[in-house]
Design a protein around this motif. Structure first.
Motif: not given
Length: 501
Positions: A107-108, A135
């Motif tokens: 997600e980051l 995130n």
């Protein structure tokens, strides 16, 4: 009427009740455990955690001194980044996801494809890392869609305490807001620009609010359960590091708190926002302080006291036994017979990855310069030297970015060593003051609670309750001796890290 300061930490919670003149009336502490459900996942057993937090509060309220002088207000210092989803009925939907949890790396990376990392930094003051909350919240949406759909609010640890005390108008203090990666550090509000990019509703989160703000009272039913007597005001607190800084009197530019425990974290305070590419490159954040219109950054080494513990347990267990036979603390024994002659050994104290400025998760603990004449005391001295050099290097980088640091105020187990603080003062060429404060976090939140309820002003609280102890000033001879070694130490990471590429 008395004041309660609470410190909710990674491994346990402490509550201390203070009289209005700062006398400790009662204290209690309980530990709880982190859970590791999968590789890289770190959670609290949230139900067990809150049972113990409430047990701590009940314990101090049951003390006879507190019964005679009941608590009138409370505030809390908490861990950062960690959040818990609740539904519309206030039920907890999932265990609290802790800051060091690394499940959201994908997600980051996705976030950077939407907003570049440096743009996020200049908007929020945070160099984006896997520890940040944004995130992880995206991970919940992607991987726990049913829980995300049921989530009414994501509450950070302070708001979850407020929730459990009966508050429904949720407020998050500015320092905790600073850990999210979607807090506008200049405007002191949620960045709708960032949240809109990731299709997150600002209503999922509490309202950012200054530390030291009275936001309600403990509900009568819960107050009775916890042993409170009469109306108890709830006051916004802060992130643990900023609270600790406030607790040692670091409230204006040039002064930095130095917490020397398992991890060593230096928290410099400054009077205006300083954002530069050099800060971003070295992973130095800009965060709101608990004092309004002041700011903080963190410079830290993940293995400080833990490296000394490693030495004690792995290399010198017989020294530990000798210390016990002399009725001495093991570390006091280790420090009792070393001088200020450089060891000649370079110890890189990255025994569990690095903190700032590298944030390298790969362990690179190293000792260079060993010989057949090297003894265990030499190794011990080299470890302390390495710890001092590491913090000195971080502070040097901060100063190059324009953050002035004139004085360190030391707390924690490591601050008990005259040798350590003397060496640090000389290598860093700064005044180091040992603080006469055992629990800076609880003291800080007591001061916030008292100032919010009119017992005293922030300035009065600092003058009355924050006391410095022994001072350590640079010794020019030691500074000259260690200068060349410090310069060589700065090159070590570059030499060693190439072996792990």
């Amino acid at each position: 009427m008395s004041l309660m300061g609470i410190d909710i930490g990674t491994t346990g919670t402490k509550a201390i009740v203070f009289s209005e003149d700062g006398k400790i009336l009662a204290s209690s502490y309980l530990e709880y455990n982190l859970l590791f459900p999968k590789k890289g996942w770190v959670e609290f057993d949230t139900e067990d955690m809150w049972k113990k937090i409430f047990k701590v509060i009940k314990s101090v309220n049951s003390n006879q001194n507190v019964k005679k002088d009941p608590v009138q207000a409370l505030a809390v210092s908490t861990i950062g980044e960690s959040f818990t989803p609740i539904d519309e009925n206030g039920n907890i939907l999932h265990n609290t996801i802790y800051s060091s949890d690394s499940r959201s790396v994908k997600e980051l990376e996705y976030m950077f494809s939407i907003i570049p990392a440096k743009d996020l930094y200049y908007a929020t003051g945070l160099p984006p890392q896997y520890v940040t909350a944004l995130n992880k919240i995206l991970w919940v949406r992607n991987n726990l869609p049913d829980i995300f759909k049921k989530t009414k609010k994501f509450l950070f640890t302070e708001e979850l305490l407020h929730h459990k005390l009966g508050i429904r108008d949720y407020r998050i203090n500015y320092p905790l807001s600073s850990t999210t990666l979607f807090f506008d550090i200049r405007e002191k509000k949620w960045s709708t620009e960032i949240l809109d990019k990731f299709e997150l509703d600002p209503g999922l989160f509490a309202i950012p609010t200054p530390s030291g703000t009275e936001i309600g009272i403990v509900s009568p039913e819960i107050a009775e359960e916890l042993g409170f007597s009469g109306k108890v005001s709830i006051v916004t607190g802060g992130h643990d590091q900023q609270c600790a800084a406030f607790g040692v009197g670091a409230i204006s530019g040039g002064i930095a708190a130095d917490g020397i425990g398992t991890v060593e974290c230096v928290v410099p305070i400054f009077d205006e926002i300083i954002m530069k590419d050099s800060m971003f490159d070295n992973d130095f954040s800009i965060r709101a302080h608990v004092v309004e219109d002041k700011y903080a950054t963190f410079a830290y080494n993940l293995t400080a006291g833990s490296v000394l513990k490693w030495y004690r347990d792995k290399l010198a267990p017989d020294f530990k036994e000798r210390a016990a036979s002399k009725k001495m603390d093991a570390y006091d024994y280790f420090f009792s017979d070393i001088d200020f002659e450089p060891s000649g050994i370079y110890t890189l104290p990255y025994f569990s990855g690095t903190g700032t400025p590298y944030h390298d998760p790969i362990t690179k603990g190293s000792m260079i310069g060993l010989s057949l004449s090297t003894g265990r005391k030499d190794i011990f001295k080299s470890i302390v030297e390495g710890l001092v050099f590491e913090i000195g290097f971080n502070l040097e980088l901060l100063e190059k970015s324009g953050i002035e640091i004139n004085e360190l105020r030391a707390v924690g187990g490591g601050s008990r060593s005259d040798y350590w603080l003397s060496l640090k003062a000389s290598v860093l060429n700064k005044v180091v003051k040992r603080m006469d404060i055992a629990e800076a976090g609880c003291l800080a939140t007591m001061m916030l609670a008292g100032s919010a309820t009119g017992k005293f002003s922030i300035a009065q609280a600092q003058e009355k309750f924050v006391k410095t102890g022994k001072e350590f000033h640079p010794d020019p001879k030691i500074t000259e001796l260690y200068g060349p070694y410090f310069e060589k130490y700065k090159k070590m990471y570059g030499l060693v890290s190439g072996m792990y590429d």
